[in-house]
Design a protein around this motif. Structure first.
Motif, short mmCIF file in Angstrom:
data_model
loop_
_atom_site.label_atom_id
_atom_site.label_comp_id
_atom_site.label_asym_id
_atom_site.label_seq_id
_atom_site.Cartn_x
_atom_site.Cartn_y
_atom_site.Cartn_z
N ARG B 93 45.05 119.65 111.68
CA ARG B 93 44.81 119.00 112.52
C ARG B 93 44.81 119.97 113.97
O ARG B 93 43.90 119.48 114.28
CB ARG B 93 45.61 117.42 112.87
N ALA B 94 45.80 120.47 114.30
CA ALA B 94 45.84 120.78 115.71
C ALA B 94 45.12 121.75 115.97
O ALA B 94 45.14 122.40 116.72
CB ALA B 94 47.32 121.26 115.54
N ARG B 95 44.09 122.84 114.34
CA ARG B 95 43.61 123.63 114.78
C ARG B 95 42.18 122.86 115.16
O ARG B 95 41.73 123.39 114.44
CB ARG B 95 43.64 124.40 113.83
N GLY B 96 42.65 121.34 114.32
CA GLY B 96 40.71 120.71 114.40
C GLY B 96 39.68 120.89 113.14
O GLY B 96 39.04 120.77 113.02
N PHE B 97 40.75 120.44 112.34
CA PHE B 97 40.69 120.79 110.13
C PHE B 97 40.97 118.60 110.87
O PHE B 97 42.26 118.77 110.65
CB PHE B 97 40.88 121.28 110.17
N THR B 98 39.81 118.30 110.15
CA THR B 98 40.16 116.51 110.27
C THR B 98 40.07 116.11 108.70
O THR B 98 40.38 115.28 108.47
CB THR B 98 38.90 115.92 111.01
N ASP B 99 39.80 116.43 108.40
CA ASP B 99 39.78 116.31 106.73
C ASP B 99 41.53 116.35 106.00
O ASP B 99 41.89 116.73 106.01
CB ASP B 99 38.76 117.35 106.03
N ASP B 100 41.61 116.17 104.75
CA ASP B 100 42.81 116.18 103.96
C ASP B 100 42.68 117.95 103.56
O ASP B 100 41.69 118.13 102.62
CB ASP B 100 43.21 115.29 102.51
N VAL B 101 43.58 118.65 103.55
CA VAL B 101 44.25 119.31 102.54
C VAL B 101 43.76 119.03 100.77
O VAL B 101 44.52 118.39 100.18
CB VAL B 101 45.30 121.01 102.58
N VAL B 102 43.16 119.96 100.04
CA VAL B 102 43.84 119.92 99.19
C VAL B 102 44.88 120.44 98.20
O VAL B 102 44.69 121.67 97.97
CB VAL B 102 42.22 119.82 97.98
N PHE B 103 45.67 120.68 97.44
CA PHE B 103 46.05 120.89 97.05
C PHE B 103 45.78 121.29 95.20
O PHE B 103 45.60 120.81 94.87
CB PHE B 103 47.87 120.37 96.84
N GLU B 104 46.33 122.61 94.70
CA GLU B 104 46.74 123.31 93.56
C GLU B 104 47.50 124.42 93.61
O GLU B 104 48.21 124.35 94.13
CB GLU B 104 45.44 124.28 93.30
N SER B 105 47.72 124.19 92.16
CA SER B 105 48.85 125.01 91.71
C SER B 105 48.81 126.61 91.97
O SER B 105 47.95 127.16 92.13
CB SER B 105 49.44 124.14 90.55
N ASP B 106 50.19 127.24 92.28
CA ASP B 106 49.02 128.02 92.51
C ASP B 106 49.72 129.28 91.07
O ASP B 106 48.15 130.38 90.80
CB ASP B 106 50.91 128.94 93.29
N LEU B 107 49.98 128.57 90.18
CA LEU B 107 49.86 129.12 88.95
C LEU B 107 48.08 129.02 88.07
O LEU B 107 47.47 130.28 87.94
CB LEU B 107 50.09 129.02 87.18
N LEU B 108 47.57 127.96 88.39
CA LEU B 108 46.08 127.90 88.20
C LEU B 108 45.21 129.04 89.38
O LEU B 108 44.38 129.18 88.86
CB LEU B 108 45.87 126.35 88.46
N ALA B 109 45.89 129.04 90.22
CA ALA B 109 45.32 129.83 91.49
C ALA B 109 44.97 131.25 90.82
O ALA B 109 44.09 132.44 91.00
CB ALA B 109 45.58 129.91 93.19
N ALA B 110 46.43 132.27 90.22
CA ALA B 110 46.65 133.35 90.00
C ALA B 110 45.70 133.22 88.93
O ALA B 110 44.61 134.61 88.51
CB ALA B 110 47.71 133.41 89.76
N TYR B 111 45.57 132.54 87.71
CA TYR B 111 44.88 132.05 86.79
C TYR B 111 43.04 132.93 87.08
O TYR B 111 42.62 133.27 86.84
CB TYR B 111 44.55 131.13 85.88
N ALA B 112 42.59 131.85 87.95
CA ALA B 112 41.56 131.67 88.84
C ALA B 112 41.26 133.15 89.23
O ALA B 112 39.48 133.04 88.85
CB ALA B 112 40.90 130.45 89.18
N SER B 113 42.10 133.66 89.74
CA SER B 113 41.75 135.44 90.01
C SER B 113 41.32 136.25 89.30
O SER B 113 40.50 137.26 89.49
CB SER B 113 42.69 135.53 91.17
#
Lengths: 346, 346
Positions: B93-113
Motif C-alpha cells: 500500500r505504501a508503494r501505491g498498490f491498492t489491491d490485495d496480494v494473492v498468496f500461493e504455496s512456495d511448493l506450487l510455485a516451484a512446480y509451476a516454474s
C-alpha cells in the motif's frame, strides 16, 4: 550425639538430587531427595537449591548436622574427579560444613553403586546415554554422552524423538500405522487445543497439522518425555514401538563396544535399560560371557563408596552390599506411601 | 510509460526473496532480490522488509511503479492458495498498490516454474524437504515438510545433523574415520577458540570436547550450514559423506513415493537435489519411466505462471519457456559480476 563421624554422598541429577549420610562402617543413617542438582542444565542457583533440599532432608532424617560430617562427595554430570568447582560451597558453608566438596563423575558413582571391582564398565541410559570403562577405580575411557544434538544414541531423548517422528510419518503416510500416534497426540495436546479446523496445508490431515503445531511450540528436550509411550506401545505388541526400543538397546551395545576391552562387570543404570522390555533384552542379549550385568537404581550408593576410598577405606563387596541394604531400608521409610501409612496408623 | 499492465511475482523464501515484473505476454521487464521474506521464520517486520527490498529493486530495474501492476502473487511457505494473510499489505500500500496480494504455496510455485502440466509432482529439498502432487493445477497431496524436529528427511538440516554426528562418532571411536571431521571443526571453530587444554572429560579427546562446546553454543538450525561439507567430502571420495548424501536422495524418493500415483513430470528444486552428487544420483535412479525430472532454480517463474492463471490466461509450455528465458537474461544483467564488468567497460 555420640556416634561416629559421618560421610555425606550427593548424587545430583538433572531431574532430582539424592543425599545420603552414612557411617564409615557403611550404615546409612539419613536419606533425602531434592530438586534438580545439575548446574550446567539448571544454573547454579537452582542446582544449589536442589542439593540443599536433599541434604537438609537427609540431615533431618538422621537427626544430625553437617558439623558431624567429615567428607562430602558430590557426583555430578560433567564434574570429573577433582573438578575445581566451587558452586556448592556457599550452600554447605551456610550449613556449617567448612571443608571443600569433593566432586566425582556421575558415571563413576553409578558404576561404584553396583561394583567395587577396580576394573569394569558403567552403562547409563536415561535422558542421556554413555558408557565408561573403569581401570584401577578410575574412568579411563568414555563413549557417547555427547548430548542430544551430537549423540546420546539410545537415550530417552533419542527414543522420544523417534516416537514423535514415527507418529508424524504415520499421519503423513510415509511410515506405518502405529499405536504411538494416539499416545503422542494425547500426551502433547491432551485437551485438543491445537486442533484448528480448516487450517491444515492442502493434502495434510488435521491431526498432522495439530502435531506440528504442538511440537514446535515446545522445546526439543520435551521429546524425552515421550519415552514411556514406546514402552507402553511395545508392551501391547506395537511393531513400531518395539523396533524403536530394540534399536535403542542395540545403540547402547554399539556404544559399549567402543570402550570394551577385557571381561569385567557391566553396571547398568538409567530407566531405559532397567525397565523390562525390548531395549533391556537387546542389550543383555549382546553381552558375552565374562561381562555379568548388574542393575543399579542410581549413583547414590556409589557416592559413599567413593567417599570411603577418599577416606582411605577399601570398601569390599560386603561393604557395598551393607550400604545398599541399609539405604534401601531408609528409602522405604522415606517414601510418600509409607508416610501416609504411618500417619493413618497414628 | 506506454506499456502493458504488469504482473508482479514474489518468491519469498527463508534466506532471500525474489521479485519479478512481467507483461501478460511473458516478457520479464524487472527483477530484484531482497532479504528473507518468510514471516513465520523471521517475523512480519523482517519479512515485509525483505519483500519490499526485492520489489523496489525489480521496480527500479524496470523503471516502473506499482501503479502499473494489476496483480501481485506471493509464494510463501505455509501460505496455501487463498490464505487470508494481510501482513504484506502495508508494505505494498505504501508503494501505491491498492489491491490485495494473492498468496500461493512456495511448493506450487516451484512446480509451476518447471511445468505447466495440470498433473505432476513438485519436489523441493533445500533447508527443508517436501513433495507435492498437483492435480488440475492444484496441490492435492503433500508429503513431509514437517520441519527439523518431525521430518524434513533428506533436507539440508537432515544432512548437516548427520555430518556433525559423523564427526562426533569418529572422534568418539564409535564411528568410522571421515574427512568430515576436520571440515566440521574448521567451519564451526575456525580460530580454535573452543580448545581448552586439559578440560576434557576423562577418556575423551580435546577435539571431541571442542566439538561439543561449539555445537551446544549454537542453534540446531545452524547445522544445516554444514551440508556443503558432505558434498566436498563425497566429491573427494569420502565414504561417510557419500553415504549421507546417498541416504538423503533415498529419503526424498521415499517421501516422493508416498504421494506418487499416475505418471507425470517431476519438478525438482532446492540445492540438495540440484547439486550434482550422490543425492541427485540416488533420487534420479529411483524415478521410473513416465516420471521425467525437470530441474528448476526456484519458484520465481512459477509465481508468474500462477499470476497469469489468476488473470484468466492459460500459459502453455512455450509461455513458460519465454518467461524462463527472459528472466534468465534479466538475472544475468543484475548479477554483481556483470555490474562490475559493465562498470569497467564504461
Amino acid at each position: 550425639m555420640g556416634r561416629d563421624a559421618l560421610l555425606l554422598g550427593i548424587d545430583a541429577g538433572g531431574t532430582s538430587t539424592r543425599a545420603v549420610l552414612a557411617t564409615h562402617s557403611g550404615d546409612c543413617v539419613g536419606y533425602g531427595v531434592g530438586g534438580p542438582g545439575n548446574p550446567t542444565a539448571r544454573g547454579v542457583a537452582e542446582a544449589s537449591c536442589g542439593v540443599a533440599e536433599a541434604v537438609d532432608a537427609a540431615l533431618r532424617a538422621a537427626g544430625g548436622t553437617l558439623a558431624e560430617v567429615v567428607l562430602v562427595v558430590a557426583a555430578v554430570a560433567g564434574h570429573d574427579a577433582g573438578a575445581e568447582a566451587r558452586w556448592l560451597d556457599p550452600a554447605l558453608r551456610a550449613r556449617g560444613f567448612t571443608d571443600d566438596v569433593v566432586f566425582e563423575s556421575d558415571l563413576l558413582a553409578a558404576y561404584a553403586s553396583g561394583s567395587v571391582s577396580p576394573f569394569g564398565y558403567g552403562v547409563v541410559c536415561g535422558t542421556g546415554a554413555s558408557v565408561i570403562r573403569v581401570e584401577k577405580e578410575k574412568t579411563v575411557a568414555t563413549s557417547d554422552g555427547l548430548g542430544w544434538m551430537l549423540g546420546d544414541r539410545g537415550s530417552g531423548f533419542w527414543i522420544g524423538r523417534r516416537v514423535v517422528r514415527a507418529a508424524a510419518a504415520h499421519l503423513d503416510g510415509t511410515g506405518p500405522e502405529t499405536a504411538l500416534t494416539e499416545g503422542v497426540l494425547t500426551m502433547l495436546d491432551p485437551d485438543g487445543a491445537a486442533v484448528l479446523p480448516g487450517r491444515a496445508v492442502s493434502g495434510r490431515s488435521e491431526d498432522l497439522d495439530r502435531l506440528i503445531r504442538v511440537v514446535y511450540a515446545g522445546t526439543p528436550a520435551r521429546l524425552a518425555g515421550l519415552t514411556p509411550l514406546a514402552f507402553t506401545a511395545a508392551g501391547a505388541g506395537d511393531a513400531v514401538g518395539t523396533a524403536i526400543l530394540t534399536a535403542a538397546g542395540e545403540e547402547m551395545l554399539h556404544t559399549f563396544r567402543a570402550v570394551r576391552t577385557e571381561p569385567g562387570p557391566v553396571v547398568i543404570g538409567g530407566s531405559v535399560l532397567s525397565t523390562p522390555g525390548p531395549a533391556h533384552a537387546a542389550f543383555l542379549a549382546g553381552l558375552d560371557e565374562g561381562f555379568p550385568p548388574i542393575a543399579v537404581v542410581d549413583g547414590t550408593v556409589g557416592t559413599l563408596i567413593l567417599a570411603m576410598r577418599r577416606s582411605g577405606i577399601r570398601p569390599d563387596e560386603a561393604m557395598r552390599q551393607r550400604i545398599t541394604d541399609s539405604l534401601r531400608a531408609l528409602r522405604a521409610e522415606s517414601s510418600p506411601v509409607d508416610h501416609r501409612a504411618r500417619r493413618s496408623r497414628a
